[in-house]
Design a protein around this motif. Structure first.
Motif, PDB file in Angstrom:
ATOM      1  N   UNK A 117       0.838  -1.239   0.007  1.00  0.00           N
ATOM      2  CA  UNK A 117      -0.063   0.094   0.166  1.00  0.00           C
ATOM      3  C   UNK A 117       0.718   1.309   0.100  1.00  0.00           C
ATOM      4  N   UNK A 118       2.060   1.211  -0.591  1.00  0.00           N
ATOM      5  CA  UNK A 118       2.694   2.363  -0.564  1.00  0.00           C
ATOM      6  C   UNK A 118       2.411   3.217  -1.827  1.00  0.00           C
ATOM      7  N   UNK A 119       2.386   4.801  -1.216  1.00  0.00           N
ATOM      8  CA  UNK A 119       1.924   5.740  -2.175  1.00  0.00           C
ATOM      9  C   UNK A 119       0.820   5.881  -2.535  1.00  0.00           C
ATOM     10  N   UNK A 120      -0.199   5.269  -1.879  1.00  0.00           N
ATOM     11  CA  UNK A 120      -1.766   5.643  -1.927  1.00  0.00           C
ATOM     12  C   UNK A 120      -2.344   5.573  -0.562  1.00  0.00           C
ATOM     13  N   UNK A 121      -3.121   6.300  -0.219  1.00  0.00           N
ATOM     14  CA  UNK A 121      -4.044   6.124   1.007  1.00  0.00           C
ATOM     15  C   UNK A 121      -4.798   4.854   0.818  1.00  0.00           C
ATOM     16  N   UNK A 122      -5.292   4.017   1.734  1.00  0.00           N
ATOM     17  CA  UNK A 122      -6.037   2.847   1.841  1.00  0.00           C
ATOM     18  C   UNK A 122      -7.061   3.348   1.112  1.00  0.00           C
ATOM     19  N   UNK A 123      -7.882   4.173   1.065  1.00  0.00           N
ATOM     20  CA  UNK A 123      -9.072   3.943   0.321  1.00  0.00           C
ATOM     21  C   UNK A 123      -8.926   4.138  -1.070  1.00  0.00           C
ATOM     22  N   UNK A 124      -7.596   4.722  -1.651  1.00  0.00           N
ATOM     23  CA  UNK A 124      -7.568   4.847  -3.176  1.00  0.00           C
ATOM     24  C   UNK A 124      -6.856   3.581  -3.703  1.00  0.00           C
ATOM     25  N   UNK A 125      -6.113   2.858  -2.681  1.00  0.00           N
ATOM     26  CA  UNK A 125      -5.674   1.457  -3.040  1.00  0.00           C
ATOM     27  C   UNK A 125      -6.647   0.720  -3.065  1.00  0.00           C
ATOM     28  N   UNK A 126      -7.501   0.589  -2.020  1.00  0.00           N
ATOM     29  CA  UNK A 126      -8.919  -0.216  -2.192  1.00  0.00           C
ATOM     30  C   UNK A 126      -9.470  -0.297  -3.470  1.00  0.00           C
ATOM     31  N   UNK A 127      -9.938   1.173  -3.664  1.00  0.00           N
ATOM     32  CA  UNK A 127     -10.600   1.465  -4.854  1.00  0.00           C
ATOM     33  C   UNK A 127      -9.966   0.897  -6.205  1.00  0.00           C
ATOM     34  N   UNK A 128      -8.387   1.129  -6.451  1.00  0.00           N
ATOM     35  CA  UNK A 128      -8.085   0.520  -7.273  1.00  0.00           C
ATOM     36  C   UNK A 128      -8.153  -1.167  -7.483  1.00  0.00           C
ATOM     37  N   UNK A 129      -8.133  -1.803  -6.441  1.00  0.00           N
ATOM     38  CA  UNK A 129      -8.107  -3.304  -6.304  1.00  0.00           C
ATOM     39  C   UNK A 129      -9.600  -3.785  -6.085  1.00  0.00           C
ATOM     40  N   UNK A 130     -10.712  -2.703  -6.455  1.00  0.00           N
ATOM     41  CA  UNK A 130     -12.082  -3.386  -6.340  1.00  0.00           C
ATOM     42  C   UNK A 130     -12.685  -3.381  -7.619  1.00  0.00           C
ATOM     43  N   UNK A 131     -13.649  -4.547  -7.534  1.00  0.00           N
ATOM     44  CA  UNK A 131     -14.476  -4.737  -9.073  1.00  0.00           C
ATOM     45  C   UNK A 131     -15.231  -3.369  -9.480  1.00  0.00           C
ATOM     46  N   UNK A 132     -14.834  -3.357 -10.783  1.00  0.00           N
ATOM     47  CA  UNK A 132     -15.473  -2.132 -11.423  1.00  0.00           C
ATOM     48  C   UNK A 132     -16.621  -2.614 -12.562  1.00  0.00           C
ATOM     49  N   UNK A 133     -15.958  -3.933 -13.088  1.00  0.00           N
ATOM     50  CA  UNK A 133     -17.020  -4.320 -14.129  1.00  0.00           C
ATOM     51  C   UNK A 133     -16.864  -5.869 -14.204  1.00  0.00           C
ATOM     52  N   UNK A 134     -17.887  -6.738 -14.040  1.00  0.00           N
ATOM     53  CA  UNK A 134     -17.875  -8.064 -14.153  1.00  0.00           C
ATOM     54  C   UNK A 134     -17.280  -8.759 -15.392  1.00  0.00           C
ATOM     55  N   UNK A 135     -16.650  -9.820 -15.415  1.00  0.00           N
ATOM     56  CA  UNK A 135     -16.400 -10.517 -16.548  1.00  0.00           C
ATOM     57  C   UNK A 135     -17.096 -11.579 -17.041  1.00  0.00           C
ATOM     58  N   UNK A 136     -17.634 -11.722 -18.149  1.00  0.00           N
ATOM     59  CA  UNK A 136     -18.544 -12.795 -18.447  1.00  0.00           C
ATOM     60  C   UNK A 136     -18.251 -13.392 -19.671  1.00  0.00           C
ATOM     61  N   UNK A 137     -17.124 -12.944 -20.418  1.00  0.00           N
ATOM     62  CA  UNK A 137     -16.750 -13.525 -21.746  1.00  0.00           C
ATOM     63  C   UNK A 137     -16.064 -14.848 -21.544  1.00  0.00           C
ATOM     64  N   UNK A 138     -15.924 -15.854 -22.469  1.00  0.00           N
ATOM     65  CA  UNK A 138     -15.299 -17.088 -22.355  1.00  0.00           C
ATOM     66  C   UNK A 138     -13.934 -16.822 -22.343  1.00  0.00           C
ATOM     67  N   UNK A 139     -13.409 -15.750 -23.262  1.00  0.00           N
ATOM     68  CA  UNK A 139     -11.909 -15.717 -23.475  1.00  0.00           C
ATOM     69  C   UNK A 139     -11.768 -14.323 -23.319  1.00  0.00           C
TER      70      UNK A 139
END
Length: 400
Positions: free
Chosen positions: A280-302
């Motif tokens: 978590x260097x360089x980012x506040x916890x809330x911004x790191x958590x946002x970066x690593x939180x789902x934004x879009x589900x993936x349903x494609x086969x490939x």
């Protein structure tokens, strides 16, 4: 007028270093490398790691591998195997400069999240508003004239590959840049989207991407042998890329900074970057958590081809999705974040498990590199959850 990312020119910095005698494999010692923790609580020894990597490299004809393992958010094992120059028998080292390929995208996402943290960028502000005239008036984006959907595209969509752009316009039938679906409605991996965000970042900061990456990412993280373009100082220890038959493609030279894939880095340097993200260097916890939180589900086969209409429920158990720059999935050991890198003669992969702070970095200078990922991940991490089929990583022993 044509809009494009600001140019980062090669800086000539001749460094006269006498190369000492080299060993293969090359390693950097770590005090606890004799008992490397895996996800299931078991450990693996350095000897077992070496035996696994060497066996797979031989079986799959992988020319060189740079490997880092992380425990408790720290690098505990860093070693290179094989050759940076097969013909000259020069060993790959942890400091050998390699093509990052799409590893570049996650380093860029880290920069973007710093700018979001500082209020320089807003993830949900339409990106065209950062530019001094309508996007289609620039030659790179003239194909968007008449399609007002470009006004809906945000940085959040670009980082999560949900803009509707193709991966690259040159691979489409007519070679034109088009929006293929309603922005924000689905996942389709897009280098074009990352390049548009680069233009926006440079406009918002008034600096070239190379300048910003040096000042905000490479220097603070002590990534001394990393740059957005090629440099003379890299040439004392620089790897060639190799095709499937182990014919040399030479070192990849890039003279213009490209957020989608131009970064030059080393196994040691990129391991430092991954360590910083885990810690978590360089980012506040809330911004790191946002970066690593789902934004879009993936349903494609490939993952590729990006606009295939084939869908699947196979990855729902692992909640496969995309965050801001990173792919995501869930396992009994918690959330994993991952990124691939793929270019001619270069194959890279990293995945980290956020709760136990366990991760791996794999960098190869071989077009066969992807074929050993599955066994490396399962043996070194005890990780059988990677969406191998979705990512298109056919194991070497299943190839026709």
């Amino acid at each position: 007028m044509k809009i494009r990312p600001m140019k980062s020119w090669l800086t000539a910095i001749p460094i006269l270093l006498a190369l000492a005698g080299c060993r293969s494999p090359e390693s950097k010692p770590f005090p606890n490398a004799s008992a490397i923790k895996r996800l299931d609580g078991s450990t693996i020894s350095a000897y077992e790691v070496d035996a696994t990597v060497n066996r797979l490299m031989h079986a799959a004809k992988v020319t060189g591998v740079g490997l880092a393992l992380l425990n408790d958010g720290k690098i505990v094992y860093l070693k290179s195997y094989g050759f940076r120059d097969l013909q000259k028998k020069l060993p790959l080292t942890p400091d050998s400069v390699m093509s990052a390929a799409s590893f570049t995208k996650v380093a860029f996402a880290y920069l973007v999240m710093q700018l979001v943290q500082e209020g320089v960028l807003d993830l949900d502000k339409p990106v065209y508003q950062y530019l001094n005239k309508p996007l289609p008036e620039y030659s790179d984006y003239k194909d968007l004239a008449g399609d007002e959907r470009y006004k809906k595209i945000t940085a959040r969509m670009l980082l999560s590959h949900a803009s509707g752009f193709p991966n690259w316009r040159r691979f489409t039938g007519d070679g034109k840049l088009q929006i293929h679906f309603e922005p924000g409605s689905q996942f389709a991996y897009s280098g074009e989207g990352i390049d548009l965000l680069q233009v926006v970042v440079e406009a918002a900061t008034g600096k070239s991407l190379g300048e910003s990456m040096d000042a905000r990412v490479f220097q603070p993280l002590h990534m001394a042998r990393t740059g957005m373009v090629s440099h003379w100082r890299f040439e004392t220890d620089q790897a060639n890329g190799y095709d499937e038959q182990e014919s040399s493609l030479g070192p990849q030279k890039r003279w213009f900074a490209d957020a989608a894939g131009s970064m030059k880095t080393t196994p040691a340097d990129f391991a430092l970057f991954v360590q910083a993200v885990l810690q978590g260097q360089g980012l506040r916890k809330e911004n790191r958590d946002l970066m690593l939180s789902p934004q879009i589900p993936i349903l494609s086969k490939h993952e590729f081809p990006t606009f295939s209409t084939e869908t699947t429920d196979e990855n729902k158990p692992i909640r496969l999705s995309y965050g801001l720059g990173w792919g995501l999935y869930w396992t009994p050991y918690g959330k994993a974040f991952f990124k691939e890198g793929h270019d001619d003669g270069w194959r890279n992969y990293t995945v980290c498990f956020d709760d136990p702070k366990i991760g791996i970095v794999i960098m190869t200078n071989s077009s066969n590199g992807e074929s050993i990922y599955k066994e490396l991940l399962e043996t070194l991490l005890k990780n059988p959850y990677t969406p191998i089929e979705w990512e298109g990583f056919t194991p070497y022993n299943q190839r026709r």
